[in-house]
Design a protein around this motif. Structure first.
Motif, short mmCIF file in Angstrom:
data_model
loop_
_atom_site.label_atom_id
_atom_site.label_comp_id
_atom_site.label_asym_id
_atom_site.label_seq_id
_atom_site.Cartn_x
_atom_site.Cartn_y
_atom_site.Cartn_z
N VAL A 37 39.46 63.77 63.83
CA VAL A 37 38.14 64.20 64.23
C VAL A 37 37.12 63.12 63.86
O VAL A 37 37.23 62.47 62.84
CB VAL A 37 37.77 65.54 63.54
CG1 VAL A 37 37.76 65.38 62.04
CG2 VAL A 37 36.41 66.05 64.00
N THR A 39 33.70 62.00 62.46
CA THR A 39 32.70 62.58 61.56
C THR A 39 31.66 61.54 61.20
O THR A 39 31.80 60.36 61.47
CB THR A 39 33.35 63.09 60.27
OG1 THR A 39 33.67 61.96 59.45
CG2 THR A 39 34.61 63.89 60.54
N PRO A 214 34.48 70.44 61.85
CA PRO A 214 33.82 70.01 63.09
C PRO A 214 33.46 71.18 63.98
O PRO A 214 34.29 72.05 64.25
CB PRO A 214 34.88 69.12 63.75
CG PRO A 214 36.18 69.59 63.20
CD PRO A 214 35.92 70.16 61.85
N ASP A 216 31.63 71.05 67.40
CA ASP A 216 31.10 70.13 68.40
C ASP A 216 29.69 70.54 68.88
O ASP A 216 29.48 71.69 69.26
CB ASP A 216 32.06 70.08 69.60
CG ASP A 216 31.74 68.93 70.53
OD1 ASP A 216 31.25 67.90 70.03
OD2 ASP A 216 31.96 69.08 71.74
N PRO A 217 28.68 69.63 68.82
CA PRO A 217 28.75 68.21 68.43
C PRO A 217 28.40 67.95 66.98
O PRO A 217 28.03 66.83 66.63
CB PRO A 217 27.71 67.59 69.34
CG PRO A 217 26.64 68.64 69.41
CD PRO A 217 27.35 69.97 69.37
N VAL A 219 29.11 68.39 62.58
CA VAL A 219 30.14 68.43 61.55
C VAL A 219 29.51 68.96 60.27
O VAL A 219 28.49 68.45 59.81
CB VAL A 219 30.75 67.02 61.29
CG1 VAL A 219 31.74 67.09 60.14
CG2 VAL A 219 31.42 66.49 62.53
N SER A 277 24.62 58.75 65.29
CA SER A 277 24.66 60.08 64.68
C SER A 277 23.75 60.08 63.46
O SER A 277 23.41 59.03 62.92
CB SER A 277 26.09 60.46 64.29
OG SER A 277 26.62 59.52 63.37
#
Length: 348
Positions: A37, A39, A214, A216-217, A219, A277
């Motif tokens: 995943v 992150t 997680p 989505d989107p 975490v 992010s």
């Protein structure tokens, strides 16, 4: 302290030898990497999804920490509740710390990675103080600094489950005593540092457990840790009066047991697009009372450190990212502000 420093370096060499042996064995057996995943946990330096098998991540970081405090100290004794014999000092202290760190992470397997970190620390304290009962109408300014190698750290991290979320990661971190101890730097007759230390002076072991979920989107991540500081004997210079009434230096050995630290943090990361992010998190630490020669001092107290963190992560390419994080202290014991920049680079 030399025995602990020697043991610390032996442990670190053992960690590096394990990673070198794993690298040689992985050259002849490369398995398919499992689905992992994505992150943003690295922004807050939380153990996240680990380094893939056979990959090495070189992480260079620079952090700036600013803290200030005001205090009033009394060098003397009290005759009556309203009468003090001695010197009363009021001080305003601004503390600045710059830390340049180089870390390396190697994936022994897809579940297990080994990490080592070498910091270089520069500290500077600007102290403005005034003796209230000396008749001085001006404050004196004193600057103390120090720079040297910090405490080298090594860690193992293991991802417990691989298939279904939430993902759980266990970690075990060891901190050495390679930095200058507070008991190894000179002090003046008022027990003020003449040179600032760059290490704690005591080795520590930190087990921890992290959770990454997680959604989505986004975490969601949480981390719980416990820092066990190993007690040690230290030599303390004391001033005693001889038979002629003259002051003389003597050496006293005390057993110091620094208070352990209980830590908890949680937060959320959000992916804006494949390259950018950001995250926000809350961290809490409780530092337990320290002991000297098995007894807790009467003025010892619990320290509560709470801070709020913001971070941003930008992926330059598949192998290089830039992480910028800012932390603001929420309690009096926590640092006022911290800014960090990290550049992890992956070598496969």
């Amino acid at each position: 302290m030399s025995i602990f420093k020697l043991k610390s370096l032996i442990v670190l060499l053992a960690f590096f030898s394990v990673s070198v042996a794993a690298e040689e064995s992985s050259a002849s057996n490369k398995n398919e990497k499992p689905k992992r995943v994505q992150t943003v946990a690295d922004i807050l330096e939380q153990p996240g999804v680990l380094t893939p098998k056979g990959s090495f991540v070189l992480d260079t970081s620079l952090s700036y920490t600013q803290n200030s405090s005001n205090s009033v100290s009394v060098v003397g004794y009290t005759v009556l509740p309203s009468l003090i014999i001695g010197l009363i000092r009021a001080s305003d202290i601004d503390r600045t710390t710059l830390t340049l760190g180089v870390s390396g992470r190697y994936g022994i397997t897809n579940r297990l990675e080994v990490e080592a970190r070498i910091p270089w620390v520069y500290r500077s304290d600007s102290i403005s103080e005034r003796d209230l009962n000396s008749g001085s109408n001006q404050a004196s300014l004193r600057t103390v600094d120090g720079s040297d190698l910090g405490d080298i750290e090594a860690a193992f991290k293991y991802q417990i489950n691989m298939q279904e979320a939430p993902y759980w990661i266990g970690s075990l971190r060891f901190k050495s005593t390679t930095g200058k101890s507070p008991y190894d730097v000179p002090v003046n007759n008022l027990n003020d540092f003449e040179e600032l230390p760059t290490g704690s002076g005591f080795p520590s072991i930190e087990p921890g457990i992290s959770m990454i979920m997680p959604i989505d989107p986004a975490v969601i991540f949480m981390n719980f840790s416990y820092i066990w500081n190993i007690k040690d004997d230290v030599e303390v210079d004391i001033t005693v009066a001889d038979e002629d009434g003259q002051n003389a230096q003597d050496i006293r050995v005390d057993t110091i047991d620094l208070g352990d630290t209980i830590g908890f943090s949680a937060g959320m990361g959000f992916a804006v697009n494949p390259k950018f992010s950001f995250s926000i998190g809350l961290s809490h630490k409780t530092i337990l009372k320290s002991k000297i020669n098995g007894s807790t001092a009467t003025d010892a107290k619990l320290l509560q450190l709470d801070s709020l963190s913001f971070g941003a992560n930008y992926a330059v390419d598949r192998d290089t990212t830039i992480n910028i994080g800012a932390t603001a202290g929420l309690t009096a014991d926590a640092p006022d502000f911290q800014l960090s920049v990290r550049v992890p680079y992956t070598l496969k």
